[in-house]
Write a protein that holds these residues in place. Sequence first.
Motif, PDB file in Angstrom:
ATOM      1  N   SER A 101       0.802  -1.225   0.000  1.00 46.67           N
ATOM      2  CA  SER A 101       0.000   0.000   0.000  1.00 46.67           C
ATOM      3  C   SER A 101       0.833   1.272   0.000  1.00 46.67           C
ATOM      4  O   SER A 101       0.305   2.358  -0.247  1.00 46.67           O
ATOM      5  N   ASP A 105      -4.313   8.192   6.427  1.00 42.84           N
ATOM      6  CA  ASP A 105      -5.629   7.616   6.174  1.00 42.84           C
ATOM      7  C   ASP A 105      -5.523   6.192   5.646  1.00 42.84           C
ATOM      8  O   ASP A 105      -6.271   5.297   6.062  1.00 42.84           O
ATOM      9  N   ARG A 106      -4.589   5.978   4.742  1.00 42.46           N
ATOM     10  CA  ARG A 106      -4.419   4.632   4.192  1.00 42.46           C
ATOM     11  C   ARG A 106      -3.916   3.676   5.278  1.00 42.46           C
ATOM     12  O   ARG A 106      -4.350   2.518   5.343  1.00 42.46           O
ATOM     13  N   LEU A 115      -4.470   3.891   8.525  1.00 45.40           N
ATOM     14  CA  LEU A 115      -5.582   3.616   9.436  1.00 45.40           C
ATOM     15  C   LEU A 115      -6.560   2.622   8.822  1.00 45.40           C
ATOM     16  O   LEU A 115      -7.097   1.749   9.519  1.00 45.40           O
ATOM     17  N   ASN A 116      -6.790   2.712   7.529  1.00 43.05           N
ATOM     18  CA  ASN A 116      -7.653   1.735   6.862  1.00 43.05           C
ATOM     19  C   ASN A 116      -7.045   0.335   6.923  1.00 43.05           C
ATOM     20  O   ASN A 116      -7.755  -0.661   7.130  1.00 43.05           O
ATOM     21  N   LEU A 117      -5.740   0.262   6.743  1.00 42.09           N
ATOM     22  CA  LEU A 117      -5.066  -1.041   6.811  1.00 42.09           C
ATOM     23  C   LEU A 117      -5.197  -1.678   8.194  1.00 42.09           C
ATOM     24  O   LEU A 117      -5.325  -2.898   8.313  1.00 42.09           O
ATOM     25  N   THR A 118      -5.128  -0.859   9.240  1.00 43.91           N
ATOM     26  CA  THR A 118      -5.161  -1.412  10.595  1.00 43.91           C
ATOM     27  C   THR A 118      -6.518  -2.034  10.923  1.00 43.91           C
ATOM     28  O   THR A 118      -6.621  -2.807  11.885  1.00 43.91           O
ATOM     29  N   ARG A 119      -7.544  -1.725  10.165  1.00 39.44           N
ATOM     30  CA  ARG A 119      -8.848  -2.347  10.415  1.00 39.44           C
ATOM     31  C   ARG A 119      -8.812  -3.837  10.079  1.00 39.44           C
ATOM     32  O   ARG A 119      -9.491  -4.646  10.716  1.00 39.44           O
ATOM     33  N   THR A 120      -8.034  -4.203   9.092  1.00 39.08           N
ATOM     34  CA  THR A 120      -7.895  -5.616   8.737  1.00 39.08           C
ATOM     35  C   THR A 120      -6.598  -6.222   9.268  1.00 39.08           C
ATOM     36  O   THR A 120      -6.481  -7.439   9.364  1.00 39.08           O
TER      37      THR A 120
END
Length: 221
Positions: A21, A104-105, A107-112
């Motif tokens: 990413s 932002d990217r 933080l989105n990765l940390t969700r999965t």
Amino acid sequence: MIQTIAEKIARDPAMQALFSSGLRRQYPRQHVLLPEGSRPSSLYLLMAGTLAVSTRGKDGEDLLLAYFHPGDFFGEMGLFPDVSARSACIQTRTECSVLEIGYDRFLNLTRTHPTLWIEVASQLAFRLRAVNRRLAEMPTLHAADRIWLVLQELALRADAPHVAEGKLLRVTRLDLGKLAGCTRELAGMVLRDLATDGRVILRGQNVIVRTDALTPAQPVA
């Protein structure tokens, strides 16, 4: 067994996702990557090379705070609320390869991949322990003891290269003096004394801290 950053990426799905990413960037030596006071927008992972972390003293002088090595995250403070400016300058000491990923990217990765938070937080905790130790011990130590404390701190890092005699450090006398709060000349004198004592081996511009002289750093509560 010590893992290189490439090995960690190869074995860890979360690190693989991060690597896929992010943007890979190359920087020449002595390049100011993040100026002090700049607006934070991205997290970084050092892939290769060495970075210096510094800040401006009250008299305008450059104060060397630490080094970053391959596998180190930096720029993480901008992930926290109310942090609107970089608190230190990050400059390359050598040619460097850096992975950059916007907040932002990330933080989105940390969700999965929530383990990414653990990786970043563990590094932050290690740095805070090192700062606490320095604040607690350095004001009461003589210059020779301060230099030995810094050498141990650098050598006890997992990524410090192993050689037959111990841990290999690529640190100049000038930078060692800055980290320990003394002059380059005094740092050189102390290194020669440590070599005489058998705690280090001087090999050109490199310093080898002997394994049998190392003691694990204890965190300061």
